[in-house]
Design an enzyme around this catalytic site. Structure first.
Site, short mmCIF file in Angstrom:
data_model
loop_
_atom_site.label_atom_id
_atom_site.label_comp_id
_atom_site.label_asym_id
_atom_site.label_seq_id
_atom_site.Cartn_x
_atom_site.Cartn_y
_atom_site.Cartn_z
CE1 TYR A 153 -3.61 2.55 0.18
CE2 TYR A 153 -2.42 3.56 2.14
CZ TYR A 153 -3.31 3.76 0.85
OH TYR A 153 -3.92 4.73 1.20
N PRO A 183 -3.37 12.80 2.94
CG PRO A 183 -5.88 12.53 2.43
CD PRO A 183 -4.35 12.29 1.71
CB THR A 188 -13.77 6.93 4.67
OG1 THR A 188 -12.35 5.87 4.37
CG2 THR A 188 -13.29 8.42 4.52
P1 NDP Z 1 -13.60 4.66 0.94
O1 NDP Z 1 -13.36 2.92 0.74
O2 NDP Z 1 -14.40 5.35 1.64
O3 NDP Z 1 -13.70 4.83 -0.84
C1 NDP Z 1 -13.07 4.57 -1.68
C2 NDP Z 1 -13.70 4.91 -3.09
O4 NDP Z 1 -12.77 4.32 -4.17
C3 NDP Z 1 -14.90 4.43 -3.26
O5 NDP Z 1 -16.10 5.27 -3.77
C4 NDP Z 1 -15.04 3.25 -4.40
O6 NDP Z 1 -15.86 2.90 -4.94
C5 NDP Z 1 -13.76 3.66 -5.17
N1 NDP Z 1 -12.92 2.57 -5.77
C6 NDP Z 1 -12.21 1.65 -5.15
N2 NDP Z 1 -11.69 0.89 -6.01
C7 NDP Z 1 -12.34 1.20 -7.31
C8 NDP Z 1 -12.07 0.63 -8.78
N3 NDP Z 1 -11.39 -0.10 -9.05
N4 NDP Z 1 -12.57 1.23 -9.61
C9 NDP Z 1 -13.47 2.50 -9.25
N5 NDP Z 1 -13.35 3.10 -8.12
C10 NDP Z 1 -13.09 2.23 -7.17
O7 NDP Z 1 -11.97 5.19 0.93
P2 NDP Z 1 -11.42 6.47 1.21
O8 NDP Z 1 -12.61 7.70 0.66
O9 NDP Z 1 -10.88 6.75 2.46
O10 NDP Z 1 -10.02 6.73 0.27
C11 NDP Z 1 -10.14 7.51 -0.97
C12 NDP Z 1 -8.44 7.66 -1.13
O11 NDP Z 1 -7.97 8.24 -0.32
C13 NDP Z 1 -7.95 6.01 -1.79
O12 NDP Z 1 -7.22 6.55 -2.58
C14 NDP Z 1 -7.18 6.02 -0.42
O13 NDP Z 1 -6.09 5.40 -0.55
C15 NDP Z 1 -6.79 7.46 -0.04
N6 NDP Z 1 -6.60 7.88 1.39
C16 NDP Z 1 -7.37 7.30 2.40
C17 NDP Z 1 -7.17 7.85 3.75
C18 NDP Z 1 -7.78 7.36 4.93
O14 NDP Z 1 -7.47 7.10 6.02
N7 NDP Z 1 -9.28 7.00 4.98
C19 NDP Z 1 -5.85 8.51 4.02
C20 NDP Z 1 -4.95 8.77 3.01
C21 NDP Z 1 -5.35 8.61 1.80
P3 NDP Z 1 -16.48 1.65 -5.39
O15 NDP Z 1 -16.35 0.72 -4.34
O16 NDP Z 1 -18.07 1.83 -5.91
O17 NDP Z 1 -15.99 1.13 -6.92
C1 8X3 Z 2 -4.30 5.87 4.47
C2 8X3 Z 2 -3.74 6.17 5.79
O1 8X3 Z 2 -1.87 5.74 7.45
O2 8X3 Z 2 -3.76 3.97 7.11
O3 8X3 Z 2 -3.72 6.18 3.44
O4 8X3 Z 2 -2.11 4.21 5.40
S1 8X3 Z 2 -2.75 4.67 6.43
#
Ligand code: NDP
Ligand code: 8X3
Length: 253
Positions: A153, A183, A188
């Site tokens: 990851y 972030p 989420t």
């Molecule tokens: P969620 O799981 O809440 O949302 C993820 C979204 O990505 C969903 O809408 C999902 O939609 C979509 N998704 C996943 N796989 C696919 C795919 N193959 N094709 C199209 N859409 C896809 O996660 P977050 O909102 O937390 O994460 C969003 C981004 O932020 C990610 O890139 C994550 O790595 C990043 N992030 C998250 C952090 C956290 O702590 N939450 C911190 C830092 C970064 P669906 O399943 O309908 O396809």
């Molecule tokens: C998501 C934040 O620290 O769980 O990117 O990898 S962490």
């Protein structure tokens, strides 16, 4: 000025909150994700509440043909994409490098790296043609510091960091802004997906401190799009106040 914003992964978490934030400001949205029902529901809600136009596009960012077709077949009025938010992504599992499931690695690399690249490859030419645009990639603190069992990851988010920098250089002469938002811990569906539906384990990640919310990230993404034409935020890291690194958290007992 009303803009057209394309947000990947708008069915949950950051993407959904980012969609709401831009909708509230009166912009028109192309929202994407794999879960059609959720996309349709969100589109209806945003159209009704904010009186904007919304185009829901259901596809998997891992599928090159689906991405290419979705962008190539955009109706004429939706072709002028001003802002692309490459948000779709996930973590799958939290295991040591010698024990992890290879399928988890494939999902993360295919979604977080290749999916982001596919989207950029087909949307950036539109922006180049219009001599304007803004690409916002959602990275992570996991793309700055590796943590135990974060291996792949973290690798995908380090890749997002490098790709964002490379994209900025390549699109420099085309008047296109390129920003990375990185972030820390945000509550989420992220951890629920990482731990494959294990809610107790997912909830434990956020025990004893106040994590970021999806709205915090949406506010930040929105902010970087409100700056004057000559100003770009290249890179923005945000964490909960109770987090200082990928492994240092202040948890109340
Ligand atoms: P969620 O799981 O809440 O949302 C993820 C979204 O990505 C969903 O809408 C999902 O939609 C979509 N998704 C996943 N796989 C696919 C795919 N193959 N094709 C199209 N859409 C896809 O996660 P977050 O909102 O937390 O994460 C969003 C981004 O932020 C990610 O890139 C994550 O790595 C990043 N992030 C998250 C952090 C956290 O702590 N939450 C911190 C830092 C970064 P669906 O399943 O309908 O396809
Ligand atoms: C998501 C934040 O620290 O769980 O990117 O990898 S962490």
């Amino acid at each position: 000025m009303i803009k057209t914003i394309l947000i990947t992964g708008a069915t949950a978490g950051f993407g959904k909150a980012i969609a709401r934030k831009f909708a509230e400001a009166g912009h028109n949205l192309i929202i994407t994700g794999r879960r059609k029902v959720l996309l349709t529901e969100l589109a209806k809600e945003l159209i009704t509440t904010f009186n904007i136009e919304v185009l829901p596009l259901c596809f998997d960012v891992r599928n090159l043909k689906e991405v290419e077709t979705a962008i190539a077949n955009l109706p004429e009025k939706w072709k002028g994409i001003d802002i692309l938010v490459n948000n779709a992504g996930l973590a799958a599992g939290l295991n040591s490098i010698h024990e992890a499931a290879v399928d988890d690695w494939e999902r993360m690399i295919d979604t977080n790296v290749k999916g982001l690249l596919y989207m950029t490859r087909f949307v950036a030419p539109i922006m180049v043609g219009r001599k304007q645009g803004h690409i916002i990639n959602i990275g992570s603190v996991a793309g700055r510091e590796v943590y135990p069992m974060g291996n792949v990851y973290c690798g995908t988010k380090f890749a997002v960091d490098a790709i964002t920098k490379g994209t900025r250089i390549d699109l420099l002469s085309h008047n296109i802004k390129v920003t990375q938002i990185a972030p820390g811990a945000a509550n989420t569906e992220f951890s629920l997906v990482r731990f494959k539906g294990d809610k107790t384990r997912a909830d434990n990640v956020y025990n004893g401190f106040q994590p970021l919310t999806a709205e915090d990230i949406a506010d930040t993404v929105f902010y970087v799009t409100t700056l004057p034409a000559h100003v770009n935020v290249n890179d923005l890291v945000l964490m909960p106040t109770a987090q200082a690194s990928t492994v240092n958290f202040h948890r109340e007992q």
